[in-house]
Design a protein around this motif. Structure first.
Motif, short mmCIF file in Angstrom:
data_model
loop_
_atom_site.label_atom_id
_atom_site.label_comp_id
_atom_site.label_asym_id
_atom_site.label_seq_id
_atom_site.Cartn_x
_atom_site.Cartn_y
_atom_site.Cartn_z
N ARG A 208 0.82 -1.20 0.00
CA ARG A 208 0.00 0.00 0.00
C ARG A 208 0.86 1.26 0.00
O ARG A 208 0.53 2.25 -0.66
CB ARG A 208 -0.93 0.00 1.22
N ARG A 209 1.95 1.22 0.76
CA ARG A 209 2.83 2.39 0.80
C ARG A 209 3.42 2.67 -0.59
O ARG A 209 3.43 3.82 -1.05
CB ARG A 209 3.95 2.17 1.81
N GLU A 210 3.92 1.62 -1.24
CA GLU A 210 4.52 1.79 -2.56
C GLU A 210 3.46 2.18 -3.60
O GLU A 210 3.70 3.02 -4.46
CB GLU A 210 5.20 0.49 -2.97
N ARG A 211 2.28 1.58 -3.49
CA ARG A 211 1.21 1.88 -4.43
C ARG A 211 0.74 3.33 -4.33
O ARG A 211 0.37 3.96 -5.33
CB ARG A 211 0.04 0.93 -4.18
N SER A 212 0.74 3.86 -3.14
CA SER A 212 0.25 5.22 -2.93
C SER A 212 1.04 6.25 -3.73
O SER A 212 0.51 7.31 -4.09
CB SER A 212 0.28 5.58 -1.44
N GLN A 213 2.30 5.95 -4.00
CA GLN A 213 3.13 6.86 -4.77
C GLN A 213 2.73 6.89 -6.25
O GLN A 213 3.12 7.79 -6.99
CB GLN A 213 4.61 6.45 -4.66
N MET A 214 1.98 5.89 -6.67
CA MET A 214 1.63 5.75 -8.08
C MET A 214 0.23 6.29 -8.40
O MET A 214 -0.13 6.38 -9.58
CB MET A 214 1.68 4.27 -8.49
N LEU A 215 -0.54 6.64 -7.37
CA LEU A 215 -1.94 6.99 -7.58
C LEU A 215 -2.19 8.48 -7.52
O LEU A 215 -1.56 9.20 -6.74
CB LEU A 215 -2.82 6.29 -6.53
N LEU A 216 -3.15 8.92 -8.32
CA LEU A 216 -3.65 10.28 -8.24
C LEU A 216 -4.85 10.35 -7.31
O LEU A 216 -5.01 11.32 -6.57
CB LEU A 216 -4.05 10.77 -9.63
N SER A 217 -5.69 9.34 -7.34
CA SER A 217 -6.86 9.28 -6.47
C SER A 217 -7.38 7.86 -6.44
O SER A 217 -7.01 7.02 -7.28
CB SER A 217 -7.96 10.23 -6.96
N ARG A 218 -8.24 7.59 -5.48
CA ARG A 218 -8.89 6.28 -5.40
C ARG A 218 -10.23 6.44 -4.71
O ARG A 218 -10.43 7.34 -3.90
CB ARG A 218 -8.01 5.27 -4.65
N ARG A 219 -11.14 5.55 -5.04
CA ARG A 219 -12.44 5.51 -4.38
C ARG A 219 -12.96 4.08 -4.42
O ARG A 219 -12.51 3.25 -5.23
CB ARG A 219 -13.45 6.45 -5.06
N ASN A 220 -13.89 3.78 -3.54
CA ASN A 220 -14.45 2.44 -3.52
C ASN A 220 -15.91 2.47 -3.09
O ASN A 220 -16.41 3.49 -2.61
CB ASN A 220 -13.63 1.51 -2.61
N GLN A 221 -16.57 1.35 -3.27
CA GLN A 221 -17.96 1.16 -2.86
C GLN A 221 -18.12 -0.27 -2.36
O GLN A 221 -17.45 -1.19 -2.86
CB GLN A 221 -18.93 1.40 -4.02
N LEU A 222 -19.01 -0.46 -1.40
CA LEU A 222 -19.43 -1.80 -0.99
C LEU A 222 -20.75 -2.10 -1.68
O LEU A 222 -21.67 -1.26 -1.67
CB LEU A 222 -19.57 -1.89 0.53
N LEU A 223 -20.85 -3.29 -2.25
CA LEU A 223 -21.97 -3.65 -3.11
C LEU A 223 -22.63 -4.95 -2.67
O LEU A 223 -21.98 -5.81 -2.06
CB LEU A 223 -21.50 -3.83 -4.56
N LEU A 224 -23.89 -5.09 -3.01
CA LEU A 224 -24.59 -6.37 -2.96
C LEU A 224 -24.96 -6.75 -4.39
O LEU A 224 -25.09 -5.88 -5.26
CB LEU A 224 -25.85 -6.28 -2.10
N GLU A 225 -25.14 -8.04 -4.63
CA GLU A 225 -25.50 -8.48 -5.97
C GLU A 225 -27.01 -8.67 -6.08
O GLU A 225 -27.67 -9.11 -5.14
CB GLU A 225 -24.77 -9.79 -6.33
N PHE A 226 -27.55 -8.31 -7.23
CA PHE A 226 -28.97 -8.52 -7.49
C PHE A 226 -29.28 -10.01 -7.51
O PHE A 226 -28.51 -10.81 -8.05
CB PHE A 226 -29.38 -7.90 -8.83
N SER A 227 -30.43 -10.37 -6.98
CA SER A 227 -30.80 -11.78 -6.89
C SER A 227 -31.04 -12.41 -8.26
O SER A 227 -30.88 -13.62 -8.42
CB SER A 227 -32.08 -11.92 -6.04
N PHE A 228 -31.41 -11.61 -9.26
CA PHE A 228 -31.77 -12.16 -10.57
C PHE A 228 -30.61 -12.17 -11.55
O PHE A 228 -30.76 -12.59 -12.69
CB PHE A 228 -32.94 -11.36 -11.17
#
Length: 340
Positions: A208-228
């Motif tokens: 994570r420390r090394e990766r942080s030097q390579m990124l401009l930004s990051r975002r995430n989401q927690l998801l559930l899957e549709f039943s169908f």
């Protein structure tokens, strides 16, 4: 004001003088005669109502309906109504905007570390897919200025891809946002278990420390899957993947799910449907549909075929008004991605 108030009383008497007056008639008379500021006028209408017309114990009385819009409460959250009951999977999607000059290093670092977590049975998480964005949202900080000239040849090649069955196989050739999709078997407890264990994983912390030097930004989401929708399963390649993201109007998720539960059958013939998800944490009322195609030409033909099926147009007609914003990105899988 006295004549106006008196006229309200006369109107009420006339309406109530005959047998079986209708509540709507009385309300209409009050609305037609009463200035917005005259609250006492409604009181005078109320005085001439039979006692059985208004009761504090009668929640359905016409008089209360003038002021209270009664909404039947929903018995369950949309996450309970739309997600799969037989599994307790939770998904996390990550978007990393990588500095263009670090794209190769980012891919190499990712391919060296993430499979270890995927294969370690002590971590209740697994990789579903890993991609670089080919078309769609790309690196917002100078991508065109730094990459425009050297990507001209690739741009010409991309036009030929429409009739080619061989999309770019090396994700390092594709500049743009990196996308990672994780599955946590066991829901939120599994997510917390992973997070606590990773706090003590020295290799991951260094990653994570090394990766942080390579990124401009990051975002995430927690998801559930549709039943169908299908549950995402590993696929052999080569394929390109399309992630279509819909940002819905608040309160419309149930309606969206009901329409797509009927419509998904129109998009199954070529096994292009990979997975469908909706957000739980992060930006809310967001839907992600993940599709797989042989190439861009196959994508076009598959989507056109859906329009020739009776019923698909109805799904589009009823779901488009639910959408505030939508976007599409075409993605190329990394070497480590189970979805190739």
């Amino acid at each position: 004001m006295a004549p106006r108030l008196c006229s309200i009383s006369v109107a009420a008497r006339r309406l109530l003088g005959g047998p079986g007056p209708r509540a709507g008639d009385v309300a209409a008379a009050a609305a037609a005669r009463l200035p917005p500021s005259e609250g006492s006028g409604l009181c005078m209408v109320k005085e001439y109502l039979p006692k059985n017309f208004y009761s504090k114990d009668n929640e359905g009385s016409w008089f209360r309906s003038l002021f209270v819009h009664k909404v039947d409460p929903r018995k369950d959250a949309h996450s309970t109504l739309l997600s799969k009951k037989e599994t307790s999977n939770l998904y996390k999607i990550q978007f990393h905007n990588v500095k263009p000059e670090y794209l190769d290093a980012y891919n190499s670092l990712t391919e060296a570390v993430l499979p270890k977590l995927h294969l370690d049975e002590d971590y209740p998480c697994s990789l579903v897919g890993n991609w670089n964005t080919w078309y769609g949202e790309q690196d917002q900080a100078g991508l065109v200025a730094q990459w425009g000239v050297q990507w001209c040849d690739h741009g010409l090649h991309s036009l030929n891809l429409l009739s080619s069955s061989n999309p770019p196989t090396s994700a390092s050739r594709v500049a743009g946002t990196a996308v990672h999709l994780w599955r946590f078997s066991g829901g939120y407890p599994a997510l917390m278990d992973c997070m606590n264990k990773l706090k003590n994983n020295k290799e991951y912390l260094e990653f994570r420390r090394e990766r942080s030097q390579m990124l401009l930004s990051r975002r995430n989401q927690l998801l559930l899957e549709f039943s169908f929708w299908n549950e995402p399963q590993p696929r052999l390649g080569p394929n390109i993947y399309e992630l279509r993201t819909y940002k819905l109007k608040p309160g419309t998720m149930i309606e969206w799910g009901n329409n797509w539960a009927r419509a998904i059958k129109y998009r199954q013939e070529n096994q292009e449907a990979v997975g469908g998800f909706f957000s739980q944490i992060g930006e809310l009322y967001v839907v992600h549909h993940l599709w797989a195609y042989k190439d861009l030409q196959s994508r076009e033909e598959t989507r056109n075929a859906a329009w020739r099926k009776r019923g698909w147009d109805e799904n589009v007609y009823y779901t488009v008004p639910l959408v505030r914003h939508m976007e599409s990105r075409i993605m190329i899988p990394l070497k480590i991605s189970p979805l190739q």
